[in-house]
Enzyme design. Structure first.
Site, PDB file in Angstrom:
ATOM      1  N   THR A  55       0.825  -1.212   0.000  1.00 20.95           N
ATOM      2  CA  THR A  55       0.000   0.000   0.000  1.00 20.95           C
ATOM      3  C   THR A  55       0.860   1.264   0.000  1.00 20.95           C
ATOM      4  O   THR A  55       0.656   2.168  -0.816  1.00 20.95           O
ATOM      5  CB  THR A  55      -0.905  -0.002   1.261  1.00 20.95           C
ATOM      6  OG1 THR A  55      -1.574  -1.251   1.320  1.00 20.95           O
ATOM      7  CG2 THR A  55      -1.903   1.118   1.247  1.00 20.95           C
ATOM      8  N   VAL A  56       1.830   1.320   0.908  1.00 24.65           N
ATOM      9  CA  VAL A  56       2.647   2.544   1.018  1.00 24.65           C
ATOM     10  C   VAL A  56       3.574   2.675  -0.189  1.00 24.65           C
ATOM     11  O   VAL A  56       3.718   3.766  -0.769  1.00 24.65           O
ATOM     12  CB  VAL A  56       3.435   2.572   2.356  1.00 24.65           C
ATOM     13  CG1 VAL A  56       4.264   3.850   2.470  1.00 24.65           C
ATOM     14  CG2 VAL A  56       2.480   2.466   3.543  1.00 24.65           C
ATOM     15  N   GLU A 102      10.997   9.304   8.776  1.00 18.74           N
ATOM     16  CA  GLU A 102       9.878  10.141   9.244  1.00 18.74           C
ATOM     17  C   GLU A 102       8.561   9.365   9.303  1.00 18.74           C
ATOM     18  O   GLU A 102       7.764   9.524  10.234  1.00 18.74           O
ATOM     19  CB  GLU A 102       9.733  11.355   8.312  1.00 18.74           C
ATOM     20  CG  GLU A 102       8.707  12.355   8.751  1.00 18.74           C
ATOM     21  CD  GLU A 102       9.017  12.956  10.110  1.00 18.74           C
ATOM     22  OE1 GLU A 102       9.929  13.772  10.203  1.00 18.74           O
ATOM     23  OE2 GLU A 102       8.343  12.586  11.097  1.00 18.74           O
ATOM     24  N   GLY A 123       2.698   8.765  10.952  1.00 23.68           N
ATOM     25  CA  GLY A 123       2.294   8.952   9.547  1.00 23.68           C
ATOM     26  C   GLY A 123       2.904  10.195   8.953  1.00 23.68           C
ATOM     27  O   GLY A 123       4.121  10.360   8.919  1.00 23.68           O
ATOM     28  N   ILE A 183       2.808  13.240  10.033  1.00 26.88           N
ATOM     29  CA  ILE A 183       3.209  14.305  10.972  1.00 26.88           C
ATOM     30  C   ILE A 183       4.738  14.406  11.015  1.00 26.88           C
ATOM     31  O   ILE A 183       5.403  13.404  11.282  1.00 26.88           O
ATOM     32  CB  ILE A 183       2.692  14.007  12.394  1.00 26.88           C
ATOM     33  CG1 ILE A 183       1.188  13.779  12.412  1.00 26.88           C
ATOM     34  CG2 ILE A 183       3.079  15.114  13.354  1.00 26.88           C
ATOM     35  CD1 ILE A 183       0.665  13.293  13.759  1.00 26.88           C
ATOM     36  N   GLY A 235      -7.363   0.091   5.464  1.00 32.42           N
ATOM     37  CA  GLY A 235      -5.917  -0.033   5.185  1.00 32.42           C
ATOM     38  C   GLY A 235      -5.034   0.585   6.257  1.00 32.42           C
ATOM     39  O   GLY A 235      -3.868   0.865   6.019  1.00 32.42           O
ATOM     40  N   GLU A 278      -1.775  -2.889  10.728  1.00 31.42           N
ATOM     41  CA  GLU A 278      -0.601  -3.671  10.342  1.00 31.42           C
ATOM     42  C   GLU A 278      -1.073  -5.015   9.781  1.00 31.42           C
ATOM     43  O   GLU A 278      -2.205  -5.439  10.061  1.00 31.42           O
ATOM     44  CB  GLU A 278       0.280  -3.927  11.571  1.00 31.42           C
ATOM     45  CG  GLU A 278       0.821  -2.671  12.225  1.00 31.42           C
ATOM     46  CD  GLU A 278       1.705  -1.868  11.311  1.00 31.42           C
ATOM     47  OE1 GLU A 278       2.652  -2.404  10.732  1.00 31.42           O
ATOM     48  OE2 GLU A 278       1.426  -0.666  11.133  1.00 31.42           O
ATOM     49  N   ASP A 283       2.829  -1.487  18.402  1.00 32.63           N
ATOM     50  CA  ASP A 283       3.152  -0.451  17.414  1.00 32.63           C
ATOM     51  C   ASP A 283       3.371   0.898  18.116  1.00 32.63           C
ATOM     52  O   ASP A 283       4.324   1.613  17.818  1.00 32.63           O
ATOM     53  CB  ASP A 283       2.003  -0.374  16.393  1.00 32.63           C
ATOM     54  CG  ASP A 283       2.291   0.610  15.278  1.00 32.63           C
ATOM     55  OD1 ASP A 283       3.123   0.303  14.416  1.00 32.63           O
ATOM     56  OD2 ASP A 283       1.687   1.702  15.285  1.00 32.63           O
ATOM     57  N   LYS A 300       6.929   3.138  18.348  1.00 33.79           N
ATOM     58  CA  LYS A 300       7.013   4.558  17.984  1.00 33.79           C
ATOM     59  C   LYS A 300       7.479   5.405  19.172  1.00 33.79           C
ATOM     60  O   LYS A 300       8.290   6.326  19.016  1.00 33.79           O
ATOM     61  CB  LYS A 300       5.659   5.041  17.478  1.00 33.79           C
ATOM     62  CG  LYS A 300       5.278   4.406  16.135  1.00 33.79           C
ATOM     63  CD  LYS A 300       3.812   4.590  15.805  1.00 33.79           C
ATOM     64  CE  LYS A 300       3.462   4.029  14.435  1.00 33.79           C
ATOM     65  NZ  LYS A 300       2.019   3.985  14.183  1.00 33.79           N
TER      66      LYS A 300
HETATM   67  N1  HSE Z   1      -0.759   0.479  11.754  1.00 33.62           N
HETATM   68  C1  HSE Z   1      -0.194   1.780  11.936  1.00 33.62           C
HETATM   69  C2  HSE Z   1      -1.232   2.637  12.633  1.00 33.62           C
HETATM   70  C3  HSE Z   1       0.147   2.379  10.595  1.00 33.62           C
HETATM   71  O1  HSE Z   1      -2.375   2.229  12.706  1.00 33.62           O
HETATM   72  O2  HSE Z   1      -0.890   3.694  13.130  1.00 33.62           O
HETATM   73  C4  HSE Z   1       1.039   3.564  10.709  1.00 33.62           C
HETATM   74  O3  HSE Z   1       2.213   3.301  11.407  1.00 33.62           O
END
Ligand code: HSE
Length: 427
Positions: free
Chosen positions: A14-15, A124, A129, A131, A182, A185, A196, A200
């Site tokens: 996707t990305v 980044e 995302g 930001i 979408g 993960e 996740d 981060k």
């Molecule tokens: N699965 C992650 C989220 C995607 O929902 O934030 C972006 O890192």
């Protein structure tokens, strides 16, 4: 130096598809900012792709291609992503990655390799995302002593919590719709179990304090066992959000990821759906708030393309990796506050037998463990049982956990495990 910057892309999901689209559509912007075009020469993916002229089956062919200046790793997961990043740096390539899991787990190895081989890695899109919080922390707040980082850092969980709170959707239905959009993960447990967010937070905290803060140092709780009952019962106070928090205390960095009840009047309470927000408190800056879409093709791909553009400016002048872009000191040890020592107010819910003396037993145990009650209510009753909701004053987590264990042991009056939700109000 060739006429354009040449990119090899590894991972065309996707990305990756979004990156190709944005980069190809925005060549005028690229030319204005870099002074050269940026061209994708090769794309590696497990399966053949819709751009056969660019397709390469083996990522090693991209790493050893002398024409490629910059490698973009977008496959996610730990392996072969880690090997791709390390081999690319060692082969003299600059790297862009959106892979928070691999960065958080192999921070030391990745940045040590980048420093040793004098190459750059930009990331980044790994946090928040679109930001620009990595750049914001690294550059915008470069002068700051950082006291605190608090964030809604996962779009999927925020989307799920928004749907549960605003539309009364069940957890399962809300997760399904986040996956369809979408955001999630490939393994949504990473999102809903808080991993996740912890990855981060580890990245931001490592950047803020200049060492390597490991995910294993973060007390992590996700949203998968959150009961819709607590979403509804706590609504009069505020909204529940999954918050990653890193606070510098005199006894070490206090790190946590957990669902938190945020007061209605707090800005974080209004962050909905796939949006993320990060509050950074610096000594002289005061509070700095970042806000934007934290998940989805457009926001994530936009951040990756920004990295490609920003890194290309250094490639053009032959200075990528020469100017160190992460202040990472491998020898620096960062003191971590043991989880039990952290202090906060809490929302508690007990489902108990509705008979005389029960409340005094519960409040007695809380009091004996130095947990002070700010308010108490009995919002409903089902049959012989009633829910009792208690809001505490600020208390030590270990004292509270001891009290909750003792209350949970009162099997004749307690129907189910007591619920505790941290009350958090990022200022
Ligand atoms: N699965 C992650 C989220 C995607 O929902 O934030 C972006 O890192």
């Amino acid at each position: 130096m060739s006429k354009c910057i040449t990119v090899g892309l590894i991972g065309y999901g996707t990305v990756g598809k979004g990156v190709v689209r944005i980069l190809e559509n925005n060549q005028k912007i690229v030319l204005r900012k870099v002074g050269k075009h940026i061209k994708i020469k090769s794309i590696c993916d497990l399966n053949p792709i819709d751009r056969p002229e660019l397709y390469v089956k083996n990522f090693k062919d991209i790493i050893k291609d002398p024409e490629i200046d910059l490698i973009v790793e977008l496959i996610g997961g730990y392996e072969p992503a880690r090997s791709i990043i390390i081999e690319a740096l060692k082969a003299g390539k600059n790297v862009v990655s959106a892979n928070k899991a691999v960065l958080a787990k192999y921070w030391d190895q990745i940045f040590t390799t980048a420093q040793d081989y004098k190459k750059s890695i930009y990331y980044e899109a790994s946090v928040g995302g679109v930001i620009p919080v990595v750049q914001g922390l690294n550059e915008g707040l470069a002068a700051e002593e950082i006291f605190e980082i608090k964030g809604i850092l996962n779009g999927t969980t925020n989307f799920i919590l928004s749907k549960m709170t605003k539309e009364g959707l069940s957890y399962e239905d809300a997760l399904k719709s986040a996956q369809e959009a979408g955001f999630a993960e490939s393994n949504p447990a990473f999102d809903v179990d808080g991993i996740d967010t912890a990855n981060k937070l580890a990245i931001l905290a490592s950047l803020a304090w200049g060492g390597w803060i490991k995910v294993k140092n973060i007390a992590v709780k996700g949203i998968s066992d959150l009961n819709i009952k607590d979403v509804n019962l706590s609504k009069r106070i505020g909204n529940i959000k999954l918050i990653g928090s890193a606070i510098k205390t005199k006894n070490g960095i206090d790190l946590s990821v957990c669902p938190c009840l945020i007061n209605k009047s707090n800005t974080f309470s209004t962050v909905e759906n796939e949006y993320n927000a990060v509050l950074i408190k610096g000594k002289d800056s005061g509070d700095v708030l970042f806000y934007g879409k934290g998940a989805g093709q457009g926001p994530a791909a936009s951040a990756v393309v920004s990295d490609i553009i920003n890194l290309s400016k250094f490639i053009v002048t032959n200075t990528a990796g020469i100017v160190t872009d992460v202040i990472y000191d491998r020898k620096k040890k960062i003191k971590i506050l043991p989880a039990g020592q952290s202090r906060s107010a809490y929302y508690l819910r007990f489902t108990v037998v509705d008979k005389p003396g029960v409340l005094s037993k519960i409040s007695g145990i809380l009091g004996n463990n130095k947990v002070s009650i700010a308010s108490l209510s009995q919002p409903n009753k089902q049959g012989d049982y009633a829910d009792v909701v208690i809001i505490t004053h600020e208390t030590s987590l270990s004292h509270l956990e001891t009290a909750l264990r003792q209350i949970n042991a009162l099997k004749s009056i307690v129907k189910s495990k007591p619920v505790k939700i941290k009350i958090e109000n990022p200022s």
